[in-house]
Structures are given as C-alpha cells and as structure tokens.
Write a protein that holds these residues in place. Structure first.
Motif, PDB file in Angstrom:
ATOM      1  N   PRO A  58       0.812  -1.238   0.000  1.00  0.00           N
ATOM      2  CA  PRO A  58       0.000   0.000   0.000  1.00  0.00           C
ATOM      3  C   PRO A  58       0.834   1.272   0.000  1.00  0.00           C
ATOM      4  O   PRO A  58       0.484   2.251  -0.647  1.00  0.00           O
ATOM      5  N   ASP A 127      -0.970   4.709   7.131  1.00  0.00           N
ATOM      6  CA  ASP A 127      -0.411   3.443   6.657  1.00  0.00           C
ATOM      7  C   ASP A 127       0.784   3.022   7.507  1.00  0.00           C
ATOM      8  O   ASP A 127       0.904   1.857   7.893  1.00  0.00           O
ATOM      9  N   TYR A 138      -2.465  -5.456   9.725  1.00  0.00           N
ATOM     10  CA  TYR A 138      -2.165  -4.537   8.628  1.00  0.00           C
ATOM     11  C   TYR A 138      -2.729  -5.026   7.292  1.00  0.00           C
ATOM     12  O   TYR A 138      -3.435  -4.291   6.592  1.00  0.00           O
ATOM     13  N   ALA A 139      -2.437  -6.269   6.938  1.00  0.00           N
ATOM     14  CA  ALA A 139      -2.869  -6.786   5.635  1.00  0.00           C
ATOM     15  C   ALA A 139      -4.379  -6.858   5.524  1.00  0.00           C
ATOM     16  O   ALA A 139      -4.946  -6.682   4.436  1.00  0.00           O
ATOM     17  N   ALA A 140      -5.062  -7.109   6.639  1.00  0.00           N
ATOM     18  CA  ALA A 140      -6.518  -7.227   6.609  1.00  0.00           C
ATOM     19  C   ALA A 140      -7.201  -5.862   6.557  1.00  0.00           C
ATOM     20  O   ALA A 140      -8.300  -5.730   6.006  1.00  0.00           O
ATOM     21  N   THR A 143      -6.134  -2.609   2.779  1.00  0.00           N
ATOM     22  CA  THR A 143      -6.313  -3.367   1.540  1.00  0.00           C
ATOM     23  C   THR A 143      -6.210  -2.439   0.328  1.00  0.00           C
ATOM     24  O   THR A 143      -6.298  -1.207   0.463  1.00  0.00           O
ATOM     25  N   PRO A 144      -6.030  -2.995  -0.867  1.00  0.00           N
ATOM     26  CA  PRO A 144      -6.034  -2.143  -2.068  1.00  0.00           C
ATOM     27  C   PRO A 144      -7.321  -1.340  -2.214  1.00  0.00           C
ATOM     28  O   PRO A 144      -7.287  -0.193  -2.686  1.00  0.00           O
ATOM     29  N   CYS A 147      -6.992   1.634   0.056  1.00  0.00           N
ATOM     30  CA  CYS A 147      -6.045   2.582  -0.551  1.00  0.00           C
ATOM     31  C   CYS A 147      -6.719   3.391  -1.660  1.00  0.00           C
ATOM     32  O   CYS A 147      -6.510   4.609  -1.772  1.00  0.00           O
TER      33      CYS A 147
END
Length: 324
Positions: A58, A127, A138-140, A143-144, A147
C-alpha cells in the motif's frame, strides 16, 4: 472595507514573472527547464518502476499517487513560466497577460493538488501507523480497496476546498494595474492585489489552511505519536531501525511540504511581500518537487530495486513484460 472607485472585476491580469531582470532570463530559463525535466523524469521513473513491481505494498501505491500529484503540480505552473521566459511579452508593458478565467483555473488546480498532497501525506502516515503499531492486522485492514478509497478522498477533499477558495478570492474587488508580481496566479499575489483591508476577506484562506493544513497535520502527528510510543516499547534495536527507516522518507517530504505551505499561506495579508513571496514560490514549485523522487528512491530499498530493474531493462532494450 476599503472600496475605491476604481475597484473592478478585471478581464485579465498581467503576470510580471521576472521581466525586471532581462539579463537573467536566459539563465533562469535554462535552469528551470533543467530542473523541470529532471523532476518529470524522476516522478515518471517512480511511476513506471512501481507499476511493474510484481507486488505493490500500500505504501508504494500511495507513493505512485504522490508522484502523479507532483507531476501535475509542476505542469500547472512551470510550462507557462518557461513560455513567458522564452518569449517575453514585448510591447505589453510590464508583464504577460493571462485571462481572468485562466488565472482562476490555474489557482484552483494549484490549490487542489497541494491540498490533495496534504491529505495524501496523512493517509501515508496512517499506513505507517498500521504497519508498525498493528502489524498482524495490517494486511486485513490496509487493503487495495481502502487505498483506492483514501486516494479518491484525498483528491475530492483538495478539489472541494480549492473550488470554494477560488470562488471566494475571485469575488474580491481588484483595483490598480492588475499586475501580479508573480510568475503564476498564486493566492498571496491575488490577495495583495485585492483592494480591501478587511480581515473578513482573509477568512476563506484561513478556512482553507485549517482544512488543508491543520486537519491533516493533526492526523499525521497523532499517527507518529502512536508510532513513537510503539517504538519506545520495542526492545529490538533492529526493529527500531527498520521502523525508523520506513518513516524517514515520509517525514522528510512532510516537513518540506508543510514547512513551505505554512510559511507561505498561514500569515496575514499585511505581511505579504510580492518579491520575496515570488522567490519562495520559485523554490517550492521547482526545488521541492525535484527533491521528492530522490528522497523516496534513496531511502526505500523496494523503490531502488524496482528503478534499477527498469533501468536495466531499458538499457538491454527489452520490453517491460519480459524477464531479463
């Protein structure tokens, strides 16, 4: 409020640029052209490098948007300035003409892009906060899709404030020669030309500064306050160094952007100095965008690797989609 009899709604303005320094114009043109080309090349290189990375975290997606904003930011101001330097407006007095609408559009786009960058720096701070303070989530969370929504919100926020500020400024009465002692339609130059002494007419600029500068700055400070607390409880020196390195480039860009913007716009009209403001504007519209690609490329290993890969493929003459 001072309302002179010669207060009018002008059909256009004259941009003085640097016409009072005729012997410096060729040198200034070549210098600005070189800086502009390097700025465009640096930001385009980052865009291409990140685009062709196999996986894009991200933070690099935000970096792409920052590079795109910087590209547009310089294109709004620099090409017109270069054109005025290359072809001085002979016979037109002390400056080159720009229409009322053209001046309003240039100011609106300049403010919109600067505001979008303020909001984007706040999103980038969030971020970093999530990556350092909540690494397992963080990954959950980041997300794109998030972003993309944050990127759109940054652009819409800057656009909304810029339109309101432009309408307010261009509804002020202007008087005198309509000569802007500047090389583009900056807010300070226009307010300096407005024939009014009331502080009420400065409220739109104050409101825009609160929304575009203060609000994102509070979010950035809150994010880094939480990051500092997390690092204080981090017992691993390696972990601290890694976290600090990921924040260094963002902090450097934030200090540059907010330092210039705060000094230029968070002050009363009585303190405006057209010649000094023009010189400072020459720096923050040319030098700071030039520094951003170097700051991010030198302090971000992923970006450096991606740039080397792209440059290596170009040197070998291979298409980007093929492996070296």
């Amino acid at each position: 409020m001072d309302s002179p009899s010669n207060a009018t709604m002008p059909r256009g303005f004259l941009l003085q640029g640097f016409s009072e320094f005729p012997h410096l114009r060729p040198v200034l043109f070549l210098l600005l052209l070189a800086v502009h080309l390097v700025t465009l090349s640096g930001n385009l290189l980052i865009l291409v490098a990140v685009t062709y990375m196999p996986s894009r975290p991200p933070m690099l997606l935000f970096l792409c948007q920052l590079s795109a904003i910087e590209l547009c930011y310089t294109l709004v101001v620099v090409p017109r300035s270069l054109a005025d330097l290359a072809a001085p407006c002979l016979g037109l007095g002390r400056g080159c003409p720009i229409s009322f609408l053209g001046c309003a559009v240039q100011m609106q786009m300049f403010v919109a892009l600067g505001g979008a960058e303020c909001f984007l720096l706040a999103a980038m701070a969030y971020d970093r906060y999530m990556a350092i303070c909540h690494p397992l989530r963080y990954a959950a969370v980041v997300t794109p899709g998030l972003c993309a929504r944050l990127a759109l919100a940054c652009c819409l926020g800057g656009l909304t404030v810029s339109v309101g500020l432009t309408v307010a400024v261009f509804h002020l009465p202007f008087c005198g020669s309509h000569l802007l002692v500047h090389f583009f339609c900056d807010i300070t130059a226009l307010l300096h030309l407005a024939c009014t002494q009331s502080y009420m007419d400065e409220l739109p600029l104050l409101g825009a500064c609160l929304v575009l500068l203060l609000l994102p700055l509070v979010l950035i400070l809150a994010s880094y306050g939480a990051i500092a607390t997390a690092l204080h409880h981090q017992h691993s020196p390696g972990g601290r160094r890694k976290a600090a390195s990921t924040c260094g480039s963002h902090l450097a860009v934030t200090f540059l952007h907010y330092g210039c913007a705060t000094f230029m716009y968070v002050r009363p009209k009585a303190s405006y100095s057209p010649q000094r403001d023009r010189t400072l504007a020459l720096i923050y519209t040319n030098v700071t965008p030039l520094l951003y690609p170097f700051i991010y490329s030198l302090r971000n290993c992923e970006v450096m690797i991606a740039i080397r890969r792209v440059l290596g493929r170009w040197q070998l003459g291979q298409p980007q989609g093929q492996s070296v």
